[in-house]
Write an enzyme that holds these catalytic residues in place. Sequence first.
Site, PDB file in Angstrom:
ATOM      1  N   SER A  50       0.784  -1.245   0.000  1.00 45.49           N
ATOM      2  CA  SER A  50       0.000   0.000   0.000  1.00 45.49           C
ATOM      3  C   SER A  50       0.811   1.287   0.000  1.00 45.49           C
ATOM      4  CB  SER A  50      -0.948   0.001   1.208  1.00 45.49           C
ATOM      5  OG  SER A  50      -0.209  -0.198   2.398  1.00 45.49           O
ATOM      6  N   GLY A  52       5.171   3.066  -0.133  1.00 53.76           N
ATOM      7  CA  GLY A  52       6.611   2.872  -0.298  1.00 53.76           C
ATOM      8  C   GLY A  52       6.989   1.903  -1.400  1.00 53.76           C
ATOM      9  N   TYR A  53       7.977   1.069  -1.101  1.00 55.40           N
ATOM     10  CA  TYR A  53       8.501   0.149  -2.100  1.00 55.40           C
ATOM     11  C   TYR A  53       7.478  -0.899  -2.558  1.00 55.40           C
ATOM     12  CZ  TYR A  53      13.299   1.773  -2.331  1.00 55.40           C
ATOM     13  OH  TYR A  53      14.425   2.521  -2.598  1.00 55.40           O
ATOM     14  N   GLU A  75      -3.941  -1.078   6.801  1.00 53.10           N
ATOM     15  CA  GLU A  75      -4.247   0.355   6.749  1.00 53.10           C
ATOM     16  C   GLU A  75      -5.576   0.630   7.440  1.00 53.10           C
ATOM     17  OE1 GLU A  75      -2.080   2.448   5.644  1.00 53.10           O
ATOM     18  OE2 GLU A  75      -0.740   1.168   4.470  1.00 53.10           O
ATOM     19  N   ASP A 111      -3.609  -8.147   9.210  1.00 51.64           N
ATOM     20  CA  ASP A 111      -2.267  -8.406   9.724  1.00 51.64           C
ATOM     21  C   ASP A 111      -1.595  -9.550   8.946  1.00 51.64           C
ATOM     22  OD1 ASP A 111       0.022  -8.760  11.130  1.00 51.64           O
ATOM     23  OD2 ASP A 111      -0.946  -9.430  12.993  1.00 51.64           O
ATOM     24  N   ALA A 140       7.104  -3.320   6.428  1.00 51.07           N
ATOM     25  CA  ALA A 140       7.900  -2.577   7.407  1.00 51.07           C
ATOM     26  C   ALA A 140       6.948  -2.284   8.550  1.00 51.07           C
ATOM     27  CB  ALA A 140       8.433  -1.281   6.811  1.00 51.07           C
ATOM     28  N   TYR A 235      22.222   1.506  11.370  1.00 52.86           N
ATOM     29  CA  TYR A 235      21.528   0.674  10.384  1.00 52.86           C
ATOM     30  C   TYR A 235      22.222  -0.684  10.195  1.00 52.86           C
ATOM     31  CZ  TYR A 235      17.988  -0.527   7.136  1.00 52.86           C
ATOM     32  OH  TYR A 235      16.927  -1.184   6.577  1.00 52.86           O
ATOM     33  N   LEU A 273      15.367   6.058   0.559  1.00 59.01           N
ATOM     34  CA  LEU A 273      14.343   6.974   0.060  1.00 59.01           C
ATOM     35  C   LEU A 273      13.419   7.385   1.184  1.00 59.01           C
ATOM     36  CD1 LEU A 273      13.307   5.328  -3.302  1.00 59.01           C
ATOM     37  CD2 LEU A 273      14.340   7.554  -2.997  1.00 59.01           C
ATOM     38  N   THR A 275      10.334   7.323   2.959  1.00 59.81           N
ATOM     39  CA  THR A 275       9.089   6.555   3.079  1.00 59.81           C
ATOM     40  C   THR A 275       8.633   6.697   4.531  1.00 59.81           C
ATOM     41  OG1 THR A 275      10.111   4.494   3.801  1.00 59.81           O
ATOM     42  CG2 THR A 275       9.869   4.790   1.417  1.00 59.81           C
TER      43      THR A 275
HETATM   44  P1  NAD Z   1       6.458   1.514   4.140  1.00 63.06           P
HETATM   45  O1  NAD Z   1       6.228   1.895   5.555  1.00 63.06           O
HETATM   46  O2  NAD Z   1       6.220   2.552   3.103  1.00 63.06           O
HETATM   47  O3  NAD Z   1       5.561   0.232   3.740  1.00 63.06           O
HETATM   48  C1  NAD Z   1       5.273  -0.786   4.630  1.00 63.06           C
HETATM   49  C2  NAD Z   1       4.125  -1.662   4.107  1.00 63.06           C
HETATM   50  O4  NAD Z   1       3.937  -2.733   5.043  1.00 63.06           O
HETATM   51  C3  NAD Z   1       2.772  -0.947   3.973  1.00 63.06           C
HETATM   52  O5  NAD Z   1       2.096  -1.446   2.836  1.00 63.06           O
HETATM   53  C4  NAD Z   1       2.029  -1.407   5.246  1.00 63.06           C
HETATM   54  O6  NAD Z   1       0.611  -1.396   5.139  1.00 63.06           O
HETATM   55  C5  NAD Z   1       2.542  -2.827   5.350  1.00 63.06           C
HETATM   56  N1  NAD Z   1       2.404  -3.409   6.695  1.00 63.06           N
HETATM   57  C6  NAD Z   1       3.025  -3.039   7.853  1.00 63.06           C
HETATM   58  N2  NAD Z   1       2.638  -3.863   8.848  1.00 63.06           N
HETATM   59  C7  NAD Z   1       1.783  -4.769   8.315  1.00 63.06           C
HETATM   60  C8  NAD Z   1       1.069  -5.888   8.827  1.00 63.06           C
HETATM   61  N3  NAD Z   1       1.154  -6.257  10.100  1.00 63.06           N
HETATM   62  N4  NAD Z   1       0.275  -6.571   7.972  1.00 63.06           N
HETATM   63  C9  NAD Z   1       0.149  -6.225   6.661  1.00 63.06           C
HETATM   64  N5  NAD Z   1       0.824  -5.187   6.117  1.00 63.06           N
HETATM   65  C10 NAD Z   1       1.633  -4.474   6.942  1.00 63.06           C
HETATM   66  O7  NAD Z   1       7.961   0.959   4.092  1.00 63.06           O
HETATM   67  P2  NAD Z   1       9.103   0.865   2.975  1.00 63.06           P
HETATM   68  O8  NAD Z   1      10.121   1.895   3.273  1.00 63.06           O
HETATM   69  O9  NAD Z   1       8.532   0.759   1.607  1.00 63.06           O
HETATM   70  O10 NAD Z   1       9.759  -0.527   3.397  1.00 63.06           O
HETATM   71  C11 NAD Z   1       9.500  -1.750   2.749  1.00 63.06           C
HETATM   72  C12 NAD Z   1      10.763  -2.607   2.802  1.00 63.06           C
HETATM   73  O11 NAD Z   1      11.803  -1.948   2.065  1.00 63.06           O
HETATM   74  C13 NAD Z   1      11.323  -2.814   4.220  1.00 63.06           C
HETATM   75  O12 NAD Z   1      11.845  -4.110   4.327  1.00 63.06           O
HETATM   76  C14 NAD Z   1      12.455  -1.794   4.286  1.00 63.06           C
HETATM   77  O13 NAD Z   1      13.451  -2.145   5.225  1.00 63.06           O
HETATM   78  C15 NAD Z   1      12.965  -1.893   2.857  1.00 63.06           C
HETATM   79  N6  NAD Z   1      13.823  -0.767   2.417  1.00 63.06           N
HETATM   80  C16 NAD Z   1      13.444   0.532   2.604  1.00 63.06           C
HETATM   81  C17 NAD Z   1      14.299   1.558   2.208  1.00 63.06           C
HETATM   82  C18 NAD Z   1      13.927   3.000   2.406  1.00 63.06           C
HETATM   83  O14 NAD Z   1      14.802   3.859   2.311  1.00 63.06           O
HETATM   84  N7  NAD Z   1      12.679   3.325   2.626  1.00 63.06           N
HETATM   85  C19 NAD Z   1      15.503   1.255   1.563  1.00 63.06           C
HETATM   86  C20 NAD Z   1      15.844  -0.073   1.338  1.00 63.06           C
HETATM   87  C21 NAD Z   1      14.998  -1.082   1.783  1.00 63.06           C
END
Ligand code: NAD
Length: 397
Positions: A50, A52-53, A75, A111, A140, A235, A273, A275
Amino acid sequence: MIIAPKIRGFICTTAHPEGCAKHVAEQIAVVKSRGLIENGPKKVLVIGSSTGYGLSSRIAAAFGANAATIGVFFERPGEADRTATAGWYNTRAFELEAAAAGLYARSFNGDAFSYAVKAEVIAAVKADFGQVDLVIYSLASPRRTDPKTGEVYKSVLKPIGETYTNKNLNTTTGVVNEVSIEPAEGDDIEQTVAVMGGQDWELWTDALLEAGVLADGVQTVAYSYIGPEVTWPVYKNGTIGRAKEDLERVQRALDAKLAPLHGKAWVSVNKALVTQASSAIPVVPLYISLLYKAMKAEGTHEDCIEQMDRLLRDRLYNGNPQPDEAGRIRIDDWEMAPALQALLDERWKLVNTENFAELGDFEGYQSSFLRLFGFGLSGVDYSADSDPSVGIPSLAS
Ligand code: NAD
């Protein structure tokens, strides 16, 4: 209701439905402008779809490869006088765009760590897809309830062994100050690994395998981060880094489990990035501000969507994923280019409140942050009345 941003520290407690829809539309336009991903994925499950990545992964698969997608996320829906979380509006917009393009899209809000959600999603995969050929794991979360024991694990962002002190950015005021973070204690490391490590990715894959819904040649990807040495204490070498090491352990285990299907598990190391997850990490927002400034200047800046498009188009589906010595996909390659890192290292030493406007991209940081919640997008009338209680089509019963 007229919806404005309400920022509390590193979160925004409101989100704008039309703004989020514009953010999704802009991402779709990026992917479409790059043309079709040849031999791309066809049936895709995105866990954490929903924001970020994960959201960008879903968009890249659907609009880059015409893939049918199932998305899972956690969400909060809106009410008459209270906005939903951004991921809710993002998913609504994604589904409407997918329907208009004739693409299958179905979503599950719950969840993902629980057995119940896994069972529900897998039943849908079976009924609607038969099998999936790509599974993206992009959760995340600050906590996870163990589905077996009911224990609630909490993830912390702490150094290991000693207190870490470094420069830090107040993302509201633009003041560059210093932060000291106390080292992990007690079972902080184990708790963080239990939330952000690979255990749940493995549980998902085991359940999908057991149900026979993984296609021959299936690929599954989870995301990681490494970054520059200045952030390593909090980190890579901190509690979250231990969780990411665990992800790599699970990647190797999944490779073995998927071998009979000619499948492959990957850890993809992505770029830093803005997020919702990364803005909560100390020190990282200052680094991201310096990074954005330098990458924009050299014309290599990417957001989540460009990263995820490149992951699918240039790595997972072009027959040349270019793994590093540890078998990881590196789409952080442009971020980690030695010349760029040398420049950032120099700027890191120099940066202070006075020269931050010159060395860092504070405006870019703040606008990226607001865009996560649907604010500051061009063409959106923020003075117009907006209905916060709009639904997600596939969740309407
Ligand atoms: P984000 O917070 O934007 O997205 C997290 C997603 O997880 C959302 O869709 C949320 O609804 C979902 N979520 C969280 N808890 C949940 C649950 N209990 N049940 C179902 N869905 C759940 O985060 P992001 O930054 O896109 O991170 C995603 C991955 O990318 C992570 O593993 C993070 O470590 C990795 N990452 C992030 C970065 C960065 O800079 N943002 C860089 C490299 C890697």
